[in-house]
Structures are given as C-alpha cells and as structure tokens.
Design a protein around this motif. Structure first.
Motif, short mmCIF file in Angstrom:
data_model
loop_
_atom_site.label_atom_id
_atom_site.label_comp_id
_atom_site.label_asym_id
_atom_site.label_seq_id
_atom_site.Cartn_x
_atom_site.Cartn_y
_atom_site.Cartn_z
N SER A 175 0.84 -1.20 0.00
CA SER A 175 0.00 0.00 0.00
C SER A 175 0.88 1.25 0.00
CB SER A 175 -0.87 0.01 1.25
OG SER A 175 -0.04 0.14 2.38
N THR A 176 0.24 2.39 -0.17
CA THR A 176 0.96 3.66 -0.15
C THR A 176 1.67 3.85 1.20
OG1 THR A 176 -0.77 4.51 -1.57
CG2 THR A 176 0.69 6.13 -0.59
N ARG A 177 0.99 3.43 2.27
CA ARG A 177 1.58 3.58 3.62
C ARG A 177 2.81 2.67 3.77
NH1 ARG A 177 0.94 1.82 9.06
NH2 ARG A 177 -0.09 -0.06 8.30
N THR A 178 2.64 1.42 3.34
CA THR A 178 3.76 0.47 3.37
C THR A 178 4.93 1.01 2.57
OG1 THR A 178 2.08 -1.24 3.26
CG2 THR A 178 4.35 -1.96 3.01
N HIS A 179 4.59 1.63 1.43
CA HIS A 179 5.66 2.11 0.56
C HIS A 179 6.42 3.27 1.23
CE1 HIS A 179 7.99 2.47 -3.03
NE2 HIS A 179 7.64 3.74 -3.19
N ARG A 180 5.66 4.14 1.93
CA ARG A 180 6.33 5.25 2.65
C ARG A 180 7.35 4.70 3.65
NH1 ARG A 180 1.54 8.14 2.91
NH2 ARG A 180 1.10 7.38 5.02
N ALA A 195 17.28 7.48 -6.80
CA ALA A 195 17.16 6.02 -6.74
C ALA A 195 15.75 5.62 -6.29
CB ALA A 195 18.20 5.44 -5.79
N ILE A 196 15.26 6.26 -5.26
CA ILE A 196 13.93 5.93 -4.71
C ILE A 196 12.84 6.17 -5.75
CG2 ILE A 196 12.26 6.61 -2.94
CD1 ILE A 196 14.49 5.77 -1.24
N ALA A 197 13.02 7.22 -6.56
CA ALA A 197 12.01 7.55 -7.56
C ALA A 197 11.90 6.47 -8.64
CB ALA A 197 12.32 8.90 -8.21
N ARG A 198 12.89 5.61 -8.74
CA ARG A 198 12.84 4.54 -9.75
C ARG A 198 11.86 3.43 -9.34
NH1 ARG A 198 18.54 2.16 -10.50
NH2 ARG A 198 17.53 1.03 -12.20
N ILE A 199 11.51 3.37 -8.07
CA ILE A 199 10.63 2.28 -7.60
C ILE A 199 9.17 2.63 -7.90
CG2 ILE A 199 9.92 0.87 -5.63
CD1 ILE A 199 12.45 1.81 -4.20
N HIS A 200 8.50 1.74 -8.58
CA HIS A 200 7.06 1.90 -8.78
C HIS A 200 6.37 1.26 -7.58
CE1 HIS A 200 7.24 3.23 -13.04
NE2 HIS A 200 8.41 2.63 -12.96
N GLY A 201 5.87 2.10 -6.71
CA GLY A 201 5.19 1.60 -5.52
C GLY A 201 4.04 2.51 -5.16
N PRO A 202 2.85 1.98 -4.95
CA PRO A 202 2.46 0.58 -5.10
C PRO A 202 2.67 0.08 -6.54
CG PRO A 202 0.72 1.87 -4.02
CD PRO A 202 1.75 2.84 -4.51
#
Lengths: 236, 106
Positions: A175-180, A195-202
């Motif tokens: 979820s968005t919360r988990t991703h934070r 680097a973090i911006a490369r992750i598609h999350g969720p």
C-alpha cells in the motif's frame, strides 16, 4: 539466407549477445554483426556500423534506404528478464503472463514451502536470500524486478541491490503507507531521491485490480509501458 | 521462451529434419499495422506455419509466395496495404501498410 548463417545467428542469440542481421534487400545478401563485430558477410560502411549501434540502443529493427539500396537491420537484443521476489500467489499469476510476453522469469524466495516446482511449474526458482540472488543474477537494462513478499526482511535487501543496477523496471507491492515506510528504510541504507524515484510503488497500474491475477495484469501492463514508452512520466 | 526468437531456432530445426523452409520478415511498416518490423513467419514445404507477420490478414498470401521461393524463385519483397481496389482482396483491415521480405533458407 543459408543454413550456416542461420546457425551462427541462433548461436549468438542463445549466448545472449547483442546481435544484428543486416539484410541487403536488393542484392539478397546478409551480414551478421555480433557485439559490434562482423561475424559473416560483407563489411559494413562506417555509417551502417553507426546505424546498427543506434538500432540496438532503441531496440528497434528498421529499414534504411541509401546508396546500397534498401537495408533491413534486424535487431536481436539479449532477452528480457523478470526477477520476482516472493513465490506468493500473485507470482503464480505473474510468472506465466510474463513468460508469454517473452520474459525469462526467475522467482526468488528462500522460504522452501513457497518456492516449489508444484506451485511454479516451468519457472526458474532461486532459493538464495534475495540480496545474494540479485547479486548473482545481476539485473541489466533488459531486466525488470518486482518484489511481492510484503516482508522487509526479504524485499529490502533485494531492492538495495537492484537500485544499484540498470534494471529498467523496479516495482514493490504494498500500500501507499507500506511504501512510505519502505522508502524511509531505503533512505537509511543510503539511497537518495533519484534512486527511490525509480521504484514503482504501489506496484502496477491503478486499474482496480483485486484478485492475484488482476494484480499481475496491472503489474504486467505497467512493466510494458515502461519498456515501450520509457520517456512517458509514471502515472497511476 | 515463447517470444519472436523461437522462430529462427525452429527454422534451423525444420531444415535439419530435411524440410524445405522459407522465412517471411516484416521489414517496414507505415501507419497502424499489427506486427512490428522484425516479426517473422516460418513456412515449410507443406505450408505449415509458425509465427506471424500480421493479425492473420496477409498470412495466406505470404505462404503462397513462400512456397514459390522454396521451389527456387528469388527472394521477394511484398507490400500489403488497403486501397479502394483491394479493400476486399488481401490487405490490412487496420488501414496500415507493411513490407514483407520472403526468402528461402538454403
């Protein structure tokens, strides 16, 4: 094309070399270029050598017209790979879908009861810890990585390695919360904004997916968009 | 792997079995066309096919040419598209145009 050239072409592809078959359509001849080197056929002009390199970069076969007539550059890039962390239910749907779309799929999970041949027929399984597995599998720019475990002990070490690679698509389920929370942990490991911006999350496109198969469709769709339209900003 | 690249391995395998083999390759596309450049259709002497060069619209015509090159005709560059005259003949319902290179594996 003769059988000998076809065999050389097949060997180069099997060895995962960057391969280009240069077809001179008007004089019915071919040259074979493997990793930038001429393996068979007539030498190429400098302009043609450049065109082959460009076609590889764009991963797109195309026809050129010039002094030598029409020339078709048929590009065979190393195969697409998908590395899935977590031999979970969604992985059972995502692995065969990605395989149909032409990816060589590996499922990574050190938990023996998850990563079984019965649950994943015809899929390569890797039972190492995800960071070791990732280092060994060495994601390149033709590789997508999706973490599905929801367990920081498994997902984070994988992401830590993958963020230092050229993987073209990196996604983390949650979820968005988990991703934070995940982002905060990765920052502690030294990963910056870029680097973090490369992750598609969720993970996946927002299509209202509910079942494991639907979530796999949304991830497959997002992965496809990033592959085919790399310049398009992320959405969804 | 079930992607495009199987076709060339299959071409060599069919050849090894002593079959006649021809390859058709999409070399150019314009507008909306179903398969990108590099897509291939493999045909043997009995007309068995594997792969595709369109959504099924032109495969029949391509197989006919493939059988001819297997019998010794020179490689040929075919062009398919929709025009008024041929809209009901062989063509692409999607309105695109494709060029397909057909050659024998010798």
């Amino acid at each position: 094309m003769n059988l000998q050239l076809l065999r050389q072409l097949n060997e180069a592809r099997a060895a995962k070399r960057a391969t280009c078959l240069v077809r001179f359509l008007d004089r019915h001849e071919e040259s074979l270029v493997v990793d930038g080197k001429l393996v068979d056929g007539a030498p190429l002009s400098p302009a043609l050598v450049d065109a082959v390199a460009a076609a590889h970069r764009e991963d797109r076969s195309r026809t050129l017209e010039g002094e030598e007539g029409r020339i078709f550059l048929q590009i065979f890039n190393p195969p697409l790979r998908l590395l899935i962390v977590g031999a979970v239910h969604i992985a059972q749907a995502l692995a065969p879908m990605a395989s149909l779309a032409g990816y060589a799929v590996t499922v990574i999970d050190p938990r023996r009861s998850f990563a079984t041949d019965a649950r994943f027929p015809d899929v390569a399984l890797n039972g190492e810890w995800p960071d070791d597995a990732m280092s060994e599998l060495a994601p390149d720019r033709r590789t997508a990585v999706v973490t599905l475990t929801h367990d920081p002990k498994l997902d984070d070490p994988a992401l830590d390695v993958v963020l230092r690679s050229e993987a073209f698509y990196i996604a983390a389920l949650g979820s968005t919360r988990t991703h934070r929370q995940r982002v905060a942990r990765l920052r502690e490991l030294g990963h910056g904004d870029e680097a973090i911006a490369r992750i598609h999350g969720p993970a996946g496109l927002d299509i209202g997916a509910v079942s494991p198969a639907e979530i796999a469709v949304s991830v497959m769709a997002e992965m496809t968009r990033v592959l085919r339209r790399p310049d398009e900003p992320a959405a969804g | 792997m079930t992607g495009e690249h199987d076709i060339l391995a299959q071409a060599a395998a069919w050849k090894d079995e002593g079959r006649k083999v021809a390859l058709a390759t999409v070399v150019s596309t314009w507008g909306s066309s179903p398969r990108p450049a590099g897509s291939q259709l493999l045909v043997d002497g009995a007309g068995n096919m594997m792969g595709s060069v369109s959504g099924g619209c032109i495969e029949g015509a391509v197989v006919k040419e493939a059988l001819a090159v297997m019998e010794g005709a020179p490689p040929t560059l075919l062009e398919f598209g929709v025009s008024n005259e041929q809209a009901w003949d062989v063509g692409l319902a999607c309105g695109g145009r494709v060029q397909v290179y057909v050659e024998a594996v010798s």
